[in-house]
Motif scaffolding. Sequence first.
Motif, PDB file in Angstrom:
ATOM      1  N   LEU A 165       0.911  -1.526   0.130  1.00  0.00           N
ATOM      2  CA  LEU A 165      -0.007  -0.032  -0.111  1.00  0.00           C
ATOM      3  C   LEU A 165       0.784   1.051  -0.077  1.00  0.00           C
ATOM      4  O   LEU A 165       0.505   2.116  -0.637  1.00  0.00           O
ATOM      5  CB  LEU A 165      -1.006  -0.134   1.228  1.00  0.00           C
ATOM      6  N   PHE A 213       1.195   4.133  -3.072  1.00  0.00           N
ATOM      7  CA  PHE A 213       0.544   5.324  -2.868  1.00  0.00           C
ATOM      8  C   PHE A 213       0.475   6.329  -3.567  1.00  0.00           C
ATOM      9  O   PHE A 213      -0.341   6.780  -4.151  1.00  0.00           O
ATOM     10  CB  PHE A 213       0.897   5.746  -1.403  1.00  0.00           C
ATOM     11  N   HIS A 245      -1.416   5.522  -6.868  1.00  0.00           N
ATOM     12  CA  HIS A 245      -2.731   5.707  -6.613  1.00  0.00           C
ATOM     13  C   HIS A 245      -3.332   7.170  -6.562  1.00  0.00           C
ATOM     14  O   HIS A 245      -4.414   7.304  -7.146  1.00  0.00           O
ATOM     15  CB  HIS A 245      -3.393   4.957  -5.552  1.00  0.00           C
ATOM     16  N   MET A 246      -2.410   7.700  -5.582  1.00  0.00           N
ATOM     17  CA  MET A 246      -2.832   9.446  -5.921  1.00  0.00           C
ATOM     18  C   MET A 246      -2.965   9.991  -7.363  1.00  0.00           C
ATOM     19  O   MET A 246      -3.983  10.618  -7.723  1.00  0.00           O
ATOM     20  CB  MET A 246      -1.672  10.370  -5.233  1.00  0.00           C
ATOM     21  N   TYR A 292      -3.480   8.116 -10.082  1.00  0.00           N
ATOM     22  CA  TYR A 292      -4.643   7.543 -10.717  1.00  0.00           C
ATOM     23  C   TYR A 292      -5.890   8.297 -10.313  1.00  0.00           C
ATOM     24  O   TYR A 292      -6.791   8.766 -11.102  1.00  0.00           O
ATOM     25  CB  TYR A 292      -4.802   6.008 -10.366  1.00  0.00           C
ATOM     26  N   ASN A 293      -6.027   8.604  -9.212  1.00  0.00           N
ATOM     27  CA  ASN A 293      -7.165   9.153  -8.554  1.00  0.00           C
ATOM     28  C   ASN A 293      -7.460  10.704  -9.201  1.00  0.00           C
ATOM     29  O   ASN A 293      -8.635  10.982  -9.405  1.00  0.00           O
ATOM     30  CB  ASN A 293      -7.328   9.327  -6.884  1.00  0.00           C
TER      31      ASN A 293
END
Lengths: 444, 167
Positions: free
Chosen positions: B147, B151, B154-155, B157-158
């Motif tokens: 995770l 991180f 993912h940031m 991507y979001n």
Amino acid sequence: MAASPHTLSSRLLTGWVGGCVWYLEGRAMQESPREFMHLFRSVRKQWMTFQHFTFLRRMYVTQLNRSLNQQVKRKPEPTASPFLERSSLAQAKAETCAMRPLPPPHLPLSRKPNDKELLELESASVIEGSLDVGRETKDEKQWKEMKLHLDDLPGVLARLSKIKLTALVVSTTSAGFALAPGPFDLPCFLLTFVGTGLASCAANSINQFFEVPFDSNMNRTKNRPLVRGQISPLLAVSFATCCAVPGVALLTWGVNPLTGALGVFNIFLYTCCYTPLKKISIANTWVGAVVGAIPPVMGWTAATGSLDAGAFLLGGILYSWQFPHFNALSWGLREDYSRGGYCMMSVTHPALCRRVALRHCLALIGLSAAAPVLDVTTWTFPAISLPINLYISYLGFRFYVDADRKSSRKLFFCSLWHLPLFLLLMLTCKRPPGATCAGGEPRG
Amino acid sequence: MAALRPCRRALVSPLCRAFSGPGCRLAPERAGERRDTAPSRVSGFCPPRKSCHDWIGPPDKHSNLRPVHFYVPENESPLEQKLRKLRQETQEWNQQFWANQNLTFCREKEEFIRSRLKAKGLELRTGSGQKATLDAEEMADFYREFLSKNFQKHMCYNRKLCAQCGA
């Protein structure tokens, strides 16, 4: 808005799915000996070659496994869902990996095939061809038209709005309304009930709209309507708007502006703060706890029109309850959270996760003692609620010390019955009108 | 049903288009052959000719996302086309991200299990031939590591997902 995004209903659903897998496997095992005997008899009658027979047997087993595959989702790695038995998954996986369809038996090129062998080859290639077509057709059959079926719409909207969670939220609001001092006003209660319900539906629908790719990747949420394409995103958002606008309007103009404002604030907090924060920081759990705490406060403000101590007490009780409930649940979902990129305490700070759960179990004891002090209940309440509060604290302690799935599950399931019982006991011990805690002058 | 069709088309057409998915329109009936459109890029699926809706497929085995085959209406406006292409792009980009994410997760999980088992002096398979696994508490280290390592990914991507939805 939500008491928590996770409910008993999701656990029941996965348990039901697991039960289905077991049932289908059992039926397949029972049927196969009978069909095998039938196959054997037809083999002897038609004088097929042994090779052809072996091929047909393998084909039968492959088709059987394919029908099993329809029920067990094929994944790149065996990721066990928290509530499916590990053995059934392993068994299904072993079967899917074991069998492969074999090519039909080849004849040596030098020899001219006679009639009997030609017939065998033809039938074998027809079977092989039909296998391919069968595979393709089956694949195509899994494609569904994204057409709106009015018959299915109520069910789809119920799942979209997380109707069971909404029911829980509305019941905490009703408890807040009922616990507030003053005479019980039925029309006002009904307006609060409906308004809060609509606001909760709206918030849950928007949350699902935002999280489609994430929900697709988690076992618990992969059957949601937007993930499965049972409803279009536009219709989902339209539905959310059609719930939010009348819901907030009912609360603002039918009840009072304070309750309406709390409703709007809670929808905003859930959809625009909690939902994105889930992927950014573990602080999302505290924000989510506030989201769950606001509905009973709304019930109280609907009845009294003001945010007084009793409202904050009820909010505090729901706030504290969220932690043992959610932290225990999240303990079993660490793999999905990690893969999906969700920042949860159970993954990043496991010790904190358990400590916070225990801390808030103990806080519930303190809050139940504060209830008579704030004139919400009589002193009977902390006394009769002590056994259940001590029990949940004990389970919280066990979770803190053992830090395993068994203790987390026990704490989670205890939280599910603890809250309704706690609120019910509060209701039965509600301070009667005109009485005060010190037995002094009655309140006006 | 056939007699009602022209009236229904006039009334329902705009609503149908809006609510059943972008670009939906009641198309004239044709024989039930497959349409001449390009098959879905994800699979060889071609929707039936009569259909004027989007089609959604089974979950992809790597990304777990369900591919959508978008319907292209006959007189699609430029704006509708832009929206459809944007949805297609978003779908492909999502598919790529999650397929990569899940495959990376599985690969790194396997490596982690292998290295832990080796450190403990155990074989990959137990005596009975079953795959050896680590318990949840041992895996927790991997989950935490994975995770935090992903991180930033993912940031990004979001952030991009929000931008795409806004567009």
